[in-house]
Each structure stands twice: as C-alpha cells, then as structure tokens.
Design a protein around this motif. Sequence first.
Motif, PDB file in Angstrom:
ATOM      1  N   THR A  98       0.847  -1.195   0.000  1.00 26.90           N
ATOM      2  CA  THR A  98       0.000   0.000   0.000  1.00 26.90           C
ATOM      3  C   THR A  98       0.878   1.239   0.000  1.00 26.90           C
ATOM      4  O   THR A  98       1.697   1.411   0.912  1.00 26.90           O
ATOM      5  CB  THR A  98      -0.912   0.011   1.241  1.00 26.90           C
ATOM      6  OG1 THR A  98      -1.683  -1.188   1.270  1.00 26.90           O
ATOM      7  CG2 THR A  98      -1.841   1.213   1.210  1.00 26.90           C
ATOM      8  N   PRO A  99       0.750   2.123  -0.987  1.00 25.35           N
ATOM      9  CA  PRO A  99       1.593   3.320  -1.043  1.00 25.35           C
ATOM     10  C   PRO A  99       1.225   4.324   0.052  1.00 25.35           C
ATOM     11  O   PRO A  99       0.153   4.262   0.653  1.00 25.35           O
ATOM     12  CB  PRO A  99       1.293   3.898  -2.431  1.00 25.35           C
ATOM     13  CG  PRO A  99       0.590   2.813  -3.172  1.00 25.35           C
ATOM     14  CD  PRO A  99      -0.110   1.996  -2.149  1.00 25.35           C
ATOM     15  N   GLY A 100       2.145   5.269   0.293  1.00 23.37           N
ATOM     16  CA  GLY A 100       1.865   6.367   1.194  1.00 23.37           C
ATOM     17  C   GLY A 100       1.056   7.439   0.504  1.00 23.37           C
ATOM     18  O   GLY A 100       0.638   7.304  -0.653  1.00 23.37           O
ATOM     19  N   THR A 101       0.840   8.535   1.224  1.00 24.72           N
ATOM     20  CA  THR A 101       0.078   9.643   0.662  1.00 24.72           C
ATOM     21  C   THR A 101       0.947  10.428  -0.309  1.00 24.72           C
ATOM     22  O   THR A 101       2.080  10.794   0.000  1.00 24.72           O
ATOM     23  CB  THR A 101      -0.418  10.572   1.779  1.00 24.72           C
ATOM     24  OG1 THR A 101      -1.178   9.811   2.707  1.00 24.72           O
ATOM     25  CG2 THR A 101      -1.267  11.689   1.219  1.00 24.72           C
ATOM     26  N   GLY A 102       0.423  10.678  -1.493  1.00 22.92           N
ATOM     27  CA  GLY A 102       1.181  11.441  -2.479  1.00 22.92           C
ATOM     28  C   GLY A 102       0.883  10.991  -3.892  1.00 22.92           C
ATOM     29  O   GLY A 102      -0.115  10.324  -4.169  1.00 22.92           O
ATOM     30  N   THR A 103       1.798  11.350  -4.795  1.00 26.12           N
ATOM     31  CA  THR A 103       1.628  11.058  -6.210  1.00 26.12           C
ATOM     32  C   THR A 103       2.640  10.007  -6.649  1.00 26.12           C
ATOM     33  O   THR A 103       3.801  10.036  -6.243  1.00 26.12           O
ATOM     34  CB  THR A 103       1.820  12.336  -7.048  1.00 26.12           C
ATOM     35  OG1 THR A 103       0.864  13.313  -6.624  1.00 26.12           O
ATOM     36  CG2 THR A 103       1.610  12.058  -8.532  1.00 26.12           C
ATOM     37  N   ILE A 104       2.184   9.066  -7.468  1.00 30.06           N
ATOM     38  CA  ILE A 104       3.075   8.053  -8.037  1.00 30.06           C
ATOM     39  C   ILE A 104       3.891   8.715  -9.139  1.00 30.06           C
ATOM     40  O   ILE A 104       3.368   9.092 -10.196  1.00 30.06           O
ATOM     41  CB  ILE A 104       2.278   6.861  -8.603  1.00 30.06           C
ATOM     42  CG1 ILE A 104       1.420   6.209  -7.510  1.00 30.06           C
ATOM     43  CG2 ILE A 104       3.223   5.834  -9.229  1.00 30.06           C
ATOM     44  CD1 ILE A 104       2.201   5.574  -6.403  1.00 30.06           C
ATOM     45  N   LEU A 105       5.178   8.888  -8.884  1.00 28.30           N
ATOM     46  CA  LEU A 105       6.045   9.511  -9.885  1.00 28.30           C
ATOM     47  C   LEU A 105       6.373   8.542 -11.009  1.00 28.30           C
ATOM     48  O   LEU A 105       6.346   8.919 -12.189  1.00 28.30           O
ATOM     49  CB  LEU A 105       7.335  10.007  -9.215  1.00 28.30           C
ATOM     50  CG  LEU A 105       7.157  11.024  -8.073  1.00 28.30           C
ATOM     51  CD1 LEU A 105       8.508  11.407  -7.499  1.00 28.30           C
ATOM     52  CD2 LEU A 105       6.388  12.250  -8.561  1.00 28.30           C
ATOM     53  N   GLU A 106       6.690   7.282 -10.652  1.00 33.17           N
ATOM     54  CA  GLU A 106       7.001   6.269 -11.653  1.00 33.17           C
ATOM     55  C   GLU A 106       6.413   4.937 -11.199  1.00 33.17           C
ATOM     56  O   GLU A 106       6.495   4.587 -10.026  1.00 33.17           O
ATOM     57  CB  GLU A 106       8.517   6.130 -11.836  1.00 33.17           C
ATOM     58  CG  GLU A 106       9.198   7.375 -12.358  1.00 33.17           C
ATOM     59  CD  GLU A 106      10.699   7.182 -12.526  1.00 33.17           C
ATOM     60  OE1 GLU A 106      11.119   6.026 -12.788  1.00 33.17           O
ATOM     61  OE2 GLU A 106      11.447   8.157 -12.361  1.00 33.17           O
ATOM     62  N   LEU A 107       5.816   4.199 -12.126  1.00 33.00           N
ATOM     63  CA  LEU A 107       5.224   2.892 -11.851  1.00 33.00           C
ATOM     64  C   LEU A 107       5.935   1.862 -12.710  1.00 33.00           C
ATOM     65  O   LEU A 107       6.008   2.008 -13.937  1.00 33.00           O
ATOM     66  CB  LEU A 107       3.721   2.898 -12.159  1.00 33.00           C
ATOM     67  CG  LEU A 107       2.955   1.615 -11.853  1.00 33.00           C
ATOM     68  CD1 LEU A 107       2.989   1.304 -10.356  1.00 33.00           C
ATOM     69  CD2 LEU A 107       1.502   1.734 -12.326  1.00 33.00           C
ATOM     70  N   TYR A 108       6.458   0.812 -12.077  1.00 30.58           N
ATOM     71  CA  TYR A 108       7.320  -0.136 -12.783  1.00 30.58           C
ATOM     72  C   TYR A 108       6.653  -1.479 -13.092  1.00 30.58           C
ATOM     73  O   TYR A 108       7.263  -2.318 -13.769  1.00 30.58           O
ATOM     74  CB  TYR A 108       8.587  -0.395 -11.957  1.00 30.58           C
ATOM     75  CG  TYR A 108       9.336   0.867 -11.596  1.00 30.58           C
ATOM     76  CD1 TYR A 108       9.751   1.755 -12.575  1.00 30.58           C
ATOM     77  CD2 TYR A 108       9.628   1.163 -10.271  1.00 30.58           C
ATOM     78  CE1 TYR A 108      10.434   2.917 -12.244  1.00 30.58           C
ATOM     79  CE2 TYR A 108      10.315   2.316  -9.928  1.00 30.58           C
ATOM     80  CZ  TYR A 108      10.715   3.198 -10.918  1.00 30.58           C
ATOM     81  OH  TYR A 108      11.392   4.351 -10.592  1.00 30.58           O
ATOM     82  N   VAL A 109       5.434  -1.752 -12.574  1.00 31.41           N
ATOM     83  CA  VAL A 109       4.802  -3.055 -12.794  1.00 31.41           C
ATOM     84  C   VAL A 109       3.336  -2.859 -13.173  1.00 31.41           C
ATOM     85  O   VAL A 109       2.757  -1.784 -12.979  1.00 31.41           O
ATOM     86  CB  VAL A 109       4.885  -3.948 -11.520  1.00 31.41           C
ATOM     87  CG1 VAL A 109       6.318  -4.274 -11.180  1.00 31.41           C
ATOM     88  CG2 VAL A 109       4.188  -3.280 -10.353  1.00 31.41           C
TER      89      VAL A 109
END
Length: 655
Positions: A98-109
């Motif tokens: 589960t990601p933290g709060t914020g924006t996904i800068l890069e997604l690798y999968v």
Amino acid sequence: MTDQQTPVMEQTVQPGSPAPAAPKGPKKKKRRGKGKLIAGILVTAAVVVAVAVILWYFVFRETDQQGEVMTGTVEYGSIQSTVEGSGTTKARNSASVTPGTGTILELYVQEGDQVEAGQQLYKMDDTAAREAVTAAQESVDNAQKDLQAVYDKIAELTVKAPHSGNLREVADLKVGDTVNEGDTIATIVNDTKLRLSLYYSYAYEDQIKVGQTAQVSIPAIMDSRTGTVEKINKVRFVSPEGATHFEVVFVLDNPGTLTEGMEASAGLTASDGTPIYPYQNGKLEFYETTVVKAKASGPVEQFNLMNYGDVKAGQTMVQLGAKNTDEEIASKEEALKAAQEKLKTANDELAKYNATSPIAGTVLSCSLQEGAEVQSGQGISIADTTQMVVEITVDERNARYVKAGMMVNIDQYGTPYMGIVESVSMTASGENGVASVPAVVTVDNFDGSMIPGTYVSYSFVASESDNCLVVPIQAVKYVSFDNVTLPDTLDAAPSEGGDMGGMIDGEMLPEDGMTDGEMLPEDGMIEGEMLPADDGTVISDGSMAVPQRYSGGAFAKPLMSVAIPGGGVVVGGGSMDGSMGGTGSTDNAIVWVQSDEPPVNAILEPDPSWEQPKGFWAVPVTVGLNDNSQVEIVRGLSQGQVIFLGYQNPEQMYY
C-alpha cells in the motif's frame, strides 16, 4: 301471605260452535319406539363385529401380507472411511503493498507481471518520510541512553578495585553507614613496579632509546636494580648552568623492599661505551596511584577495606544498598518501547514511498496509475501461486486419522489436483455442538491453473479395512439389552478368517466405556445432537444411521461407527465393553441370523419389542466401519450366514 290460586279462565263459546265434549279418561301411549331400539342394537352389534373382523384381519391374523422376507449373506469385503468437504484456495505466500500519501512519480509493474523479491514497484517523493525516520531514530537513541544510565547507576553501587595494588588512606566505614556520591573510599597504589624520572642532556638525544636497559642505583639500600626506559619526553629543562635537558622515564620491578620517595639515579652507556649520567638524582614513585570515589549513594551493606591491604583488579571493595529503582527502570523501558514503535511506524511509512516486492511472485492486481494521486484502498497485490493452500476442518471423531503427509484428492470444477496434509492443529473449535480440528493442505500449482480465492472440494481416506466381514447396513439393528439374557459366549461360530477379537483398525476397543478419554453419552446424542445419517435413513428402532455431516463444509462417508448408550453411533471411534453389553440400560447392535437351531452366540429369549422375524435368531455383534450400504462386522458373525434385512411387498419396503 295466602297461597296464591291459579286463576281459571272462562271459556267463551262462539255461537254456532259445537259444545265441548265431555272429558274422557287418561289416553294410553302407543308402543312403536320399542322397534327402533331393537334396530339400533342390531346395527351397533354389526359395527362391533365388523371392527373385530378388521382388527383380526389386519392385526392379529397371521399372514404373509408384511411382505416377502429379504435376506442377505455375511461376506468378506473391504470398506473405507472417507472424509469429504470443501474449502477456499489461497496462495501459500502472498503480500499486499500500500503506497503512502502522495503522487506516483514512476510505476514499474502492472497486473500479470512476474516480480522478484526486492524488486522496486514504484517511486514517490519520500523527503518528509525520511525526516520522520531520522527524528524517530534520535528518540530511540535518547531513550536507550536514559535506560543505560539507570543501569550504570545500579552497577556503580558496587565499588570495585580499578587495578591491583595496596590500599592506603582507607575510609572508616561500618555496615549501615551512608556513602554519598563523590565520597573517597580509598587510595590504591600499584607498588609492584616503580617509576623514576630523570633529565639528560640533549647531547645524548640520539644515544637513548625506549626499551634500553639501565642500572638504577638506590643509595638507601646501597644497591642497584635493572630498569628499562619506558618513555622519552622531549621537553626543554634548562639547568642553572644554562644547559638544556630532556626527560627520560624509567620503570623497574619492586621486590617488595622499595617504596615511593627513595632517592635514585640511573646510568646509561652510549654506543661507543661512554657512560651517560643524568643531570641530578630523582625520587622513586609508585607505578600507578588511583583515588577511588563512590559514584552512587546508598547504605553500606558490606565492605572489604583495610589500610595496606592488597587487592586484585575487579575485587569488590564496598557494596552499597540499591534504591528502589524498579519503577524508574520500568518507566525508561516503556519510553524506549514507545520510541521503537514510532521508529517502526516511520520506517514502514517510508517503505511505502519507494516500495519493493516482499516476495517473488505474480502481480495479481495493481490499482495505481503513474502521475496520479494515490487514493484510499489502492495498492498492489502479489502472490506466489506455484503452491496453493487449502484450509480444511475435520470432525473431531476423524481427526485421529488425519496425519501430516497424507495424500488428499482435490477437485476444482472437474480439474483434479493432488494435495498433501501439511499440518494438523492441536486445538479444536466447537460449533453447533460439534468440534472440528483445522488442517492445512498444500497443492502444487506450477501451471497456475488454480486461482486463489476459488472453491475446491476435497476427499481423503481416513481409515479402511480390507478382507473383513461385511453385511448390508439395514441388517444391523440397535436395541436395548435391558430385559434380555445374553449368551455365555458372544463370539461367532468358527469360520474362515476367524474372529478379529474386538479390534478396530488393529486397535483393541476400550473396556471402560470411553472414547478418546471421554465417557460415551447415554442419551444417544453427542453434545445434544442426534447423529444423522448421510442419506437421512432411520434404523427400525428409531435411532439415526451414520455417518454425520459436519460443520465447516466437511462430512464423512463412511465413518467408524460403534453403538453407544441411548441409541446412535460414535463416528471415528467407539467403545464396546467387549461382552457386547451385559446388565444395565445400554443399547447394542444385533443381526437376525437365519437358522433352524439357535447359534451358540444367539439371544434365546429376545425382547418382544424387537419383532423377531420367523426363522431368525438375534445375534449380538460388534460393528466397525460403515458406509452408506454396508457395515463391517468385527465380532459376532461368520462368513456365509444368512441374515434378515427386512420385508418387502408390492406397495412398500420397510425394515
């Protein structure tokens, strides 16, 4: 009051009407009712006769209208106890990120990707998270220091000698005296060696080296001792004559006759043999002198102090009593624990910003999008689907048969798999009066055809008997032996294969009326429930047939079944008293055996309520395993005996 008289009404005769006739005597009744009474009696008598005829015809008349007698034969066969049920599949290893709060800068999968453990899944800005980790780590460090300080204070209550030596200037202490922090306890001098400091002209600077030996002259003893140059200090000592000198420190062993303050000198020899003398004599000093002070406060509990007494390094000199530090320690430990929890939370949060895969496996789901703000509930699910797990529950009465390593047949909508029992729990859980034991089954899924979260059915053989005597299930009747006399022997007549001697699956049936350590109930129920049949059939005496269905989707067919007091059966084990009954109120199993003469183990005078079929004898039996069609006979019958199954007529079959 006068008696009232009934008034007499005057009759008025209408003109032209005939005059009333003169009164006559009493009129006699006719006798027509007597004929009706006789007719009623005749009808009633006819009804009674008809009912009697009907009762005689249908109840008391000996007839073959019960139907044709059905029989079977005692034969050798095999029987199994199989446990079946259903469960949900799940991957043996799975993880959710589960990601933290914020924006996904890069997604690798993305979904369906294969990932390795430690592989980065996405990237986010983690500046704030790293700062939080740094602050949490500082809190942990400070809490550890505070706790260590308390322990150090406790350790300082024991005053130990810092080195070996001789005690001087010992404090006057008694047990119970209070010692405060900073108080002098004693002075320890290391007089095993002595030091001598002398000054030499810089003209000999290159002629004197560390480790060089010298003869140390001591006028007080009118003798000399061998010393060694320990240190050279390039100081600038100017003599009254205007010459400059440097310091040379010698060390020599003390044979026990030398002491501090004795005058001494040391002579050296130059490389060319020229003697080298110091500017002036010096005085011997103890090699090491330490003033021991208390570092904590407390009452004296014990001490070992004496002027000029020798001590060894680490020897306890004074033991002070400890204050009540338990509360302080507990407070510091609690503060450290809280700081460590905050640090873990901070590290976990940091891991969410640049997460890596915790396991190797397949990305089952990914709800993140590159460049998008993370929403609540979004994340990545990863599972290693090469091996699946099915959690099953087995009824307590069959748990004894389930062992780690057993093979389990798995079926998912027609696709077969082979599973292995990995573990069986040692703790049961109860539901609706029946306890179940959890077990874990692993299934290899190398091709990935089994999907996590789907339903499967399973089955495995809990126990089995081969080459045993079996009879149709309807041949066994469960009755009470309260009002009958049992035969002296309950063994069947000799036959091929012999008698199993009251054993089930090779184990002697218990003789204390107990199964797995618990007394069998006397009401035909287990934890308040009558044991139902797998197919819902009911034995002729009213008790339910086996096997029982269980909670958790698991049920057994067939199962071990043994008659228990009060009717019903125990599945997966059982208790018979070896004699198949005896006195007292118990329910037991019998089979009606066809014979012109009573078998040696027959009950000669059965209970009338058993409804003995003509030409058959009641024989007590011990039953073993059973399925939906047949029952294992452990004791009581022989191969080839003809047995009663029930009656059959064109309209109805009943047992």
